[in-house]
Design a protein around this motif. Structure first.
Motif, mmCIF file in Angstrom:
data_model
loop_
_atom_site.group_PDB
_atom_site.id
_atom_site.type_symbol
_atom_site.label_atom_id
_atom_site.label_comp_id
_atom_site.label_asym_id
_atom_site.label_seq_id
_atom_site.Cartn_x
_atom_site.Cartn_y
_atom_site.Cartn_z
ATOM 1 N N LYS A 194 0.828 -1.203 0.000
ATOM 2 C CA LYS A 194 0.000 0.000 0.000
ATOM 3 C C LYS A 194 0.866 1.259 0.000
ATOM 4 O O LYS A 194 1.926 1.293 0.635
ATOM 5 N N ASP A 195 0.390 2.278 -0.713
ATOM 6 C CA ASP A 195 1.067 3.566 -0.762
ATOM 7 C C ASP A 195 0.201 4.640 -0.118
ATOM 8 O O ASP A 195 -1.033 4.581 -0.164
ATOM 9 N N LYS A 196 0.858 5.648 0.468
ATOM 10 C CA LYS A 196 0.137 6.732 1.152
ATOM 11 C C LYS A 196 -0.491 7.660 0.129
ATOM 12 O O LYS A 196 0.176 8.133 -0.805
ATOM 13 N N SER A 197 -1.780 7.919 0.286
ATOM 14 C CA SER A 197 -2.497 8.793 -0.638
ATOM 15 C C SER A 197 -2.415 10.243 -0.170
ATOM 16 O O SER A 197 -1.899 10.545 0.915
ATOM 17 N N LYS A 198 -2.944 11.143 -0.972
ATOM 18 C CA LYS A 198 -2.957 12.566 -0.616
ATOM 19 C C LYS A 198 -3.803 12.816 0.632
ATOM 20 O O LYS A 198 -3.580 13.799 1.345
ATOM 21 N N ASN A 199 -4.751 11.943 0.881
ATOM 22 C CA ASN A 199 -5.611 12.084 2.061
ATOM 23 C C ASN A 199 -4.958 11.549 3.333
ATOM 24 O O ASN A 199 -5.513 11.676 4.418
ATOM 25 N N GLY A 200 -3.802 10.933 3.167
ATOM 26 C CA GLY A 200 -3.077 10.431 4.329
ATOM 27 C C GLY A 200 -3.341 8.974 4.661
ATOM 28 O O GLY A 200 -2.695 8.411 5.552
ATOM 29 N N ASP A 201 -4.303 8.354 3.951
ATOM 30 C CA ASP A 201 -4.538 6.930 4.191
ATOM 31 C C ASP A 201 -3.712 6.098 3.213
ATOM 32 O O ASP A 201 -3.127 6.622 2.276
ATOM 33 N N TYR A 202 -3.686 4.800 3.458
ATOM 34 C CA TYR A 202 -2.881 3.912 2.620
ATOM 35 C C TYR A 202 -3.790 3.077 1.717
ATOM 36 O O TYR A 202 -4.785 2.515 2.178
ATOM 37 N N ARG A 203 -3.417 3.013 0.444
ATOM 38 C CA ARG A 203 -4.217 2.293 -0.533
ATOM 39 C C ARG A 203 -3.329 1.452 -1.450
ATOM 40 O O ARG A 203 -2.162 1.781 -1.643
ATOM 41 N N VAL A 204 -3.917 0.406 -2.005
ATOM 42 C CA VAL A 204 -3.220 -0.388 -3.008
ATOM 43 C C VAL A 204 -3.318 0.348 -4.343
ATOM 44 O O VAL A 204 -4.408 0.598 -4.843
ATOM 45 N N ILE A 205 -2.183 0.739 -4.885
ATOM 46 C CA ILE A 205 -2.129 1.360 -6.206
ATOM 47 C C ILE A 205 -1.545 0.314 -7.152
ATOM 48 O O ILE A 205 -0.363 -0.036 -7.048
ATOM 49 N N THR A 206 -2.383 -0.170 -8.033
ATOM 50 C CA THR A 206 -2.074 -1.372 -8.813
ATOM 51 C C THR A 206 -0.702 -1.354 -9.472
ATOM 52 O O THR A 206 0.071 -2.316 -9.361
ATOM 53 N N VAL A 207 -0.378 -0.267 -10.167
ATOM 54 C CA VAL A 207 0.889 -0.229 -10.905
ATOM 55 C C VAL A 207 2.087 -0.343 -9.962
ATOM 56 O O VAL A 207 3.077 -1.008 -10.277
ATOM 57 N N ALA A 248 -1.045 -13.157 9.525
ATOM 58 C CA ALA A 248 -0.048 -14.152 9.114
ATOM 59 C C ALA A 248 -0.172 -14.458 7.623
ATOM 60 O O ALA A 248 0.823 -14.635 6.937
ATOM 61 N N ALA A 249 -1.402 -14.517 7.119
ATOM 62 C CA ALA A 249 -1.630 -14.861 5.726
ATOM 63 C C ALA A 249 -1.469 -13.671 4.787
ATOM 64 O O ALA A 249 -1.188 -13.843 3.598
ATOM 65 N N LYS A 250 -1.650 -12.449 5.329
ATOM 66 C CA LYS A 250 -1.555 -11.241 4.513
ATOM 67 C C LYS A 250 -0.700 -10.173 5.192
ATOM 68 O O LYS A 250 -1.222 -9.226 5.779
ATOM 69 N N PRO A 251 0.616 -10.321 5.115
ATOM 70 C CA PRO A 251 1.496 -9.282 5.660
ATOM 71 C C PRO A 251 1.373 -8.013 4.819
ATOM 72 O O PRO A 251 1.345 -8.079 3.595
ATOM 73 N N VAL A 252 1.280 -6.881 5.483
ATOM 74 C CA VAL A 252 1.092 -5.600 4.787
ATOM 75 C C VAL A 252 2.375 -4.797 4.821
ATOM 76 O O VAL A 252 3.024 -4.663 5.866
ATOM 77 N N PHE A 253 2.720 -4.219 3.681
ATOM 78 C CA PHE A 253 3.909 -3.391 3.550
ATOM 79 C C PHE A 253 3.477 -2.000 3.064
ATOM 80 O O PHE A 253 2.742 -1.891 2.068
ATOM 81 N N LEU A 254 3.903 -0.980 3.796
ATOM 82 C CA LEU A 254 3.477 0.395 3.514
ATOM 83 C C LEU A 254 4.635 1.231 2.972
ATOM 84 O O LEU A 254 5.793 0.980 3.289
ATOM 85 N N ARG A 255 4.274 2.248 2.199
ATOM 86 C CA ARG A 255 5.264 3.191 1.670
ATOM 87 C C ARG A 255 4.682 4.591 1.683
ATOM 88 O O ARG A 255 3.555 4.806 1.298
#
Length: 256
Positions: A194-207, A248-255
């Motif tokens: 997930k990447d940080k959006s302009k709103n400050g939350d984290y979202r999956v940006i496909t590319v 455990a099944a879905k580790p999340v990585f943020l940027r």
């Protein structure tokens, strides 16, 4: 840890490849059966089936007409070097050493609509056939029924051969759906980027997520990562593990 990737629509059969090793896809007999059925389609039928332009349909019609097995060595290219989409920009197969490619050959698998499952150094002919294509065939109504449990059985064999306890699913939903989960004899780990959006939350940006999957695959190959604890140390492309939002099944990585 056995890593799974999706293929890509973009192909590269022109840039130089310094790796000479080339292997034969494990499920080549099934690929031949499938290619025989695809050969019967007209360009117009291919355009409608795949939702592509007439130009692309004509190109792929010709590819199916030319498809033969055994595949001529001078017309094939190793899968890890033939695919050039976002995932493969992250994988950067051309930067892997001979030893790392050897490790990848044992611990990385690419799911494919035409080939079922590929090793990085499996030689393939240029093609286009997405796994989600609703192609009626002798085995069923679509490619999921065509491949049945054969992909999962191939993965199980490799899990046993390498002693791997986990499947690191870096493939898309479309392709991972082709893996019969009930047949798989390992824990499945599907990372989320997930990447940080302009709103400050984290979202999956496909590319970005696509490239990150390839980057993680390369990282695991270089580190020879075998455990979930080691996977949590992944820091490629600026991502970091977020324990609070992970399972455990879905580790999340943020940027960001």
């Amino acid at each position: 840890m056995l890593i799974l990737l999706s293929p890509s629509k973009r192909l590269d059969y022109d840039s130089p490849v310094t790796v000479n090793t080339k292997t034969t896809p494990e499920l080549i007999d099934s690929s031949t059966e499938l290619a025989d059925e695809l050969r019967e389609l007209t360009p117009k039928q291919i355009a409608s089936l795949m939702g592509i332009s007439d130009e692309l349909a004509t190109l792929n019609h010709q590819r199916f007409q030319d498809w033969i097995a055994p595949m001529p060595d001078d017309a094939t290219r190793q899968a890890a070097f033939a695919f050039k989409g976002d995932v493969y920009l992250g994988l950067e197969a051309e930067t892997l050493t001979a030893k790392q490619l050897e490790y990848a050959q044992e611990h990385l698998r690419i799911l494919s609509g035409l080939y079922g499952v590929l090793r990085p150094l499996d030689g393939i002919l240029p093609y286009r056939l997405e796994m989600g294509t609703s192609l009626k065939n002798a085995r069923g109504k679509d490619l999921y029924q065509f491949w049945g449990t054969s992909i999962a059985e191939s993965l199980n064999h490799q899990l046993e051969q390498t002693g791997s306890k986990f499947i690191l699913n870096c493939a898309s939903n479309e392709y991972f759906k082709a893996v019969d989960k009930k047949t798989i004899a390992a824990e499945i780990i599907s990372p989320v980027f997930k990447d940080k959006s302009k709103n400050g939350d984290y979202r999956v940006i496909t590319v970005y997520a696509k490239k990150a999957r390839g980057t993680m695959a390369a990282w695991v190959i270089r580190k020879k990562a075998k455990t979930l604890k080691k996977l949590q140390q992944f820091d490629g492309d600026g991502y970091r593990y977020d324990e609070a939002s992970s399972t455990a099944a879905k580790p999340v990585f943020l940027r960001g």
